[in-house]
Design a protein around this motif. Structure first.
Motif, PDB file in Angstrom:
ATOM      1  N   ASP A   1     -65.911 -11.449  49.368  1.00  0.00           N
ATOM      2  CA  ASP A   1     -65.027 -11.507  50.155  1.00  0.00           C
ATOM      3  C   ASP A   1     -64.403 -12.851  50.226  1.00  0.00           C
ATOM      4  OD1 ASP A   1     -65.135  -9.057  50.868  1.00  0.00           O
ATOM      5  OD2 ASP A   1     -66.440  -9.314  52.860  1.00  0.00           O
ATOM      6  N   GLY A   2     -65.055 -13.986  50.567  1.00  0.00           N
ATOM      7  CA  GLY A   2     -64.619 -15.106  50.452  1.00  0.00           C
ATOM      8  C   GLY A   2     -64.021 -15.777  48.979  1.00  0.00           C
ATOM      9  N   PHE A   3     -64.787 -15.424  48.225  1.00  0.00           N
ATOM     10  CA  PHE A   3     -64.000 -15.653  46.836  1.00  0.00           C
ATOM     11  C   PHE A   3     -62.697 -14.837  46.451  1.00  0.00           C
ATOM     12  CE2 PHE A   3     -63.336 -15.136  42.144  1.00  0.00           C
ATOM     13  CZ  PHE A   3     -63.635 -16.149  41.851  1.00  0.00           C
ATOM     14  N   HIS A   4     -62.529 -13.687  47.276  1.00  0.00           N
ATOM     15  CA  HIS A   4     -61.123 -12.893  47.148  1.00  0.00           C
ATOM     16  C   HIS A   4     -60.315 -13.669  47.920  1.00  0.00           C
ATOM     17  CE1 HIS A   4     -58.612  -9.739  46.658  1.00  0.00           C
ATOM     18  NE2 HIS A   4     -58.308  -9.699  47.629  1.00  0.00           N
ATOM     19  N   GLU A   5     -60.501 -14.228  49.111  1.00  0.00           N
ATOM     20  CA  GLU A   5     -59.747 -15.082  49.746  1.00  0.00           C
ATOM     21  C   GLU A   5     -59.307 -16.310  49.013  1.00  0.00           C
ATOM     22  OE1 GLU A   5     -57.797 -13.738  52.407  1.00  0.00           O
ATOM     23  OE2 GLU A   5     -58.994 -12.077  51.979  1.00  0.00           O
ATOM     24  N   ALA A   6     -60.351 -16.799  48.510  1.00  0.00           N
ATOM     25  CA  ALA A   6     -60.080 -18.159  47.810  1.00  0.00           C
ATOM     26  C   ALA A   6     -59.251 -17.905  46.559  1.00  0.00           C
ATOM     27  CB  ALA A   6     -61.277 -18.933  47.446  1.00  0.00           C
ATOM     28  N   ASP A   7     -59.350 -16.787  45.964  1.00  0.00           N
ATOM     29  CA  ASP A   7     -58.657 -16.473  44.878  1.00  0.00           C
ATOM     30  C   ASP A   7     -57.090 -16.224  45.313  1.00  0.00           C
ATOM     31  OD1 ASP A   7     -58.533 -15.755  42.007  1.00  0.00           O
ATOM     32  OD2 ASP A   7     -58.130 -13.865  42.592  1.00  0.00           O
ATOM     33  N   GLU A   8     -56.762 -15.706  46.470  1.00  0.00           N
ATOM     34  CA  GLU A   8     -55.554 -15.346  46.818  1.00  0.00           C
ATOM     35  C   GLU A   8     -54.962 -16.805  47.137  1.00  0.00           C
ATOM     36  OE1 GLU A   8     -53.843 -12.234  48.083  1.00  0.00           O
ATOM     37  OE2 GLU A   8     -55.268 -11.801  46.470  1.00  0.00           O
ATOM     38  N   SER A   9     -55.491 -17.696  47.680  1.00  0.00           N
ATOM     39  CA  SER A   9     -55.175 -18.965  48.118  1.00  0.00           C
ATOM     40  C   SER A   9     -54.731 -19.819  46.855  1.00  0.00           C
ATOM     41  CB  SER A   9     -56.099 -19.827  48.844  1.00  0.00           C
ATOM     42  OG  SER A   9     -56.250 -19.159  50.407  1.00  0.00           O
ATOM     43  N   PHE A  10     -55.571 -19.642  45.632  1.00  0.00           N
ATOM     44  CA  PHE A  10     -55.243 -20.240  44.517  1.00  0.00           C
ATOM     45  C   PHE A  10     -53.859 -19.774  43.964  1.00  0.00           C
ATOM     46  CE2 PHE A  10     -55.199 -20.228  39.966  1.00  0.00           C
ATOM     47  CZ  PHE A  10     -55.579 -21.385  39.647  1.00  0.00           C
ATOM     48  N   HIS A  11     -53.766 -18.258  43.916  1.00  0.00           N
ATOM     49  CA  HIS A  11     -52.644 -17.866  43.217  1.00  0.00           C
ATOM     50  C   HIS A  11     -51.132 -18.417  44.175  1.00  0.00           C
ATOM     51  CE1 HIS A  11     -55.585 -14.873  41.571  1.00  0.00           C
ATOM     52  NE2 HIS A  11     -54.809 -15.745  40.538  1.00  0.00           N
ATOM     53  N   ALA A  12     -51.306 -18.432  45.385  1.00  0.00           N
ATOM     54  CA  ALA A  12     -50.285 -18.740  46.441  1.00  0.00           C
ATOM     55  C   ALA A  12     -49.956 -20.414  46.027  1.00  0.00           C
ATOM     56  CB  ALA A  12     -50.569 -18.466  47.725  1.00  0.00           C
ATOM     57  N   LEU A  13     -51.087 -20.976  46.019  1.00  0.00           N
ATOM     58  CA  LEU A  13     -50.862 -22.588  45.629  1.00  0.00           C
ATOM     59  C   LEU A  13     -50.159 -22.687  44.357  1.00  0.00           C
ATOM     60  CD1 LEU A  13     -50.990 -25.495  46.449  1.00  0.00           C
ATOM     61  CD2 LEU A  13     -53.238 -25.386  45.459  1.00  0.00           C
ATOM     62  N   LEU A  14     -50.801 -21.841  43.304  1.00  0.00           N
ATOM     63  CA  LEU A  14     -50.059 -22.144  41.910  1.00  0.00           C
ATOM     64  C   LEU A  14     -48.556 -21.622  41.950  1.00  0.00           C
ATOM     65  CD1 LEU A  14     -50.675 -22.374  39.134  1.00  0.00           C
ATOM     66  CD2 LEU A  14     -51.354 -20.138  38.766  1.00  0.00           C
ATOM     67  N   ALA A  15     -48.247 -20.602  42.540  1.00  0.00           N
ATOM     68  CA  ALA A  15     -46.505 -20.044  42.841  1.00  0.00           C
ATOM     69  C   ALA A  15     -46.041 -21.363  43.269  1.00  0.00           C
ATOM     70  CB  ALA A  15     -46.620 -19.048  43.437  1.00  0.00           C
ATOM     71  N   GLU A  16     -46.353 -21.732  44.373  1.00  0.00           N
ATOM     72  CA  GLU A  16     -45.677 -23.107  45.155  1.00  0.00           C
ATOM     73  C   GLU A  16     -45.596 -24.228  44.024  1.00  0.00           C
ATOM     74  OE1 GLU A  16     -46.399 -25.845  49.075  1.00  0.00           O
ATOM     75  OE2 GLU A  16     -47.107 -23.806  48.871  1.00  0.00           O
ATOM     76  N   VAL A  17     -46.606 -24.528  43.308  1.00  0.00           N
ATOM     77  CA  VAL A  17     -46.630 -25.783  42.369  1.00  0.00           C
ATOM     78  C   VAL A  17     -45.729 -25.325  41.394  1.00  0.00           C
ATOM     79  CG1 VAL A  17     -47.931 -26.955  40.867  1.00  0.00           C
ATOM     80  CG2 VAL A  17     -48.989 -26.695  43.116  1.00  0.00           C
ATOM     81  N   ALA A  18     -45.562 -24.294  40.997  1.00  0.00           N
ATOM     82  CA  ALA A  18     -44.566 -23.951  39.890  1.00  0.00           C
ATOM     83  C   ALA A  18     -43.437 -24.005  40.309  1.00  0.00           C
ATOM     84  CB  ALA A  18     -45.068 -22.636  39.470  1.00  0.00           C
ATOM     85  N   GLY A  19     -42.949 -23.993  41.591  1.00  0.00           N
ATOM     86  CA  GLY A  19     -41.450 -24.085  42.057  1.00  0.00           C
ATOM     87  C   GLY A  19     -41.215 -22.673  42.685  1.00  0.00           C
ATOM     88  N   PHE A  20     -41.920 -21.944  43.138  1.00  0.00           N
ATOM     89  CA  PHE A  20     -41.665 -20.538  43.241  1.00  0.00           C
ATOM     90  C   PHE A  20     -42.242 -20.269  44.701  1.00  0.00           C
ATOM     91  CE2 PHE A  20     -41.215 -20.362  38.753  1.00  0.00           C
ATOM     92  CZ  PHE A  20     -39.851 -20.053  38.720  1.00  0.00           C
ATOM     93  N   PRO A  21     -42.267 -20.996  45.687  1.00  0.00           N
ATOM     94  CA  PRO A  21     -42.881 -20.905  47.023  1.00  0.00           C
ATOM     95  C   PRO A  21     -42.891 -19.475  47.742  1.00  0.00           C
ATOM     96  CG  PRO A  21     -40.918 -22.205  47.441  1.00  0.00           C
ATOM     97  CD  PRO A  21     -40.992 -21.851  45.885  1.00  0.00           C
ATOM     98  N   GLY A  22     -41.788 -18.684  47.520  1.00  0.00           N
ATOM     99  CA  GLY A  22     -41.629 -17.505  48.112  1.00  0.00           C
ATOM    100  C   GLY A  22     -42.154 -16.266  47.272  1.00  0.00           C
TER     101      GLY A  22
END
Length: 126
Positions: free
Chosen positions: A16-37
């Protein structure tokens, strides 16, 4: 979310923690790539994919494989190597597709058009 935290959660077998961390990773990746929304939009349509992702986490080595894929993505992004970033992300998505295919083969009743015991089709699920 750091990859170190994902490694710790993997070592602790905290799915469960890994899944949540995975979600956070993907959200951060989108933000870093310039697509925060972008991740907010993705979250609205990925419910069925999340179900499959969670079902594959118990597979031995799955979390370690995901971390390695994330490492490759982070290294390519950090190097500002667009082509390597696209390849690494494509490989990550290909692995997800393969995992879903394996899951479909192992548990066909979880998926659309799977025959039931009575021979009828199950309702659309994925």
């Amino acid at each position: 979310m750091s990859l170190a935290e994902q490694r710790d959660l993997c070592a602790a077998c905290d799915r469960d923690g890994f899944h949540e961390a995975d979600e956070s990773f993907h959200a951060l990746l989108a933000e870093v790539a310039g697509f925060p929304g972008f991740w907010t939009l993705v979250e609205q349509v990925k419910v069925q994919v999340d179900r499959c992702r969670r079902l594959t986490l118990p597979v031995p080595g799955q979390m370690t494989k995901v971390i390695a894929e994330h490492d490759a993505i982070v290294e390519a992004v950090a190097a500002h190597d667009r082509e390597a970033s696209v390849r690494a992300l494509g490989a990550h998505l290909d692995e997800l597709r393969l995992a879903i295919d394996d899951l479909r083969a192992a548990a066909p009743l979880y998926f659309t058009d799977a025959p039931t015991a009575a021979g009828r089709q199950t309702p659309a699920r994925l």
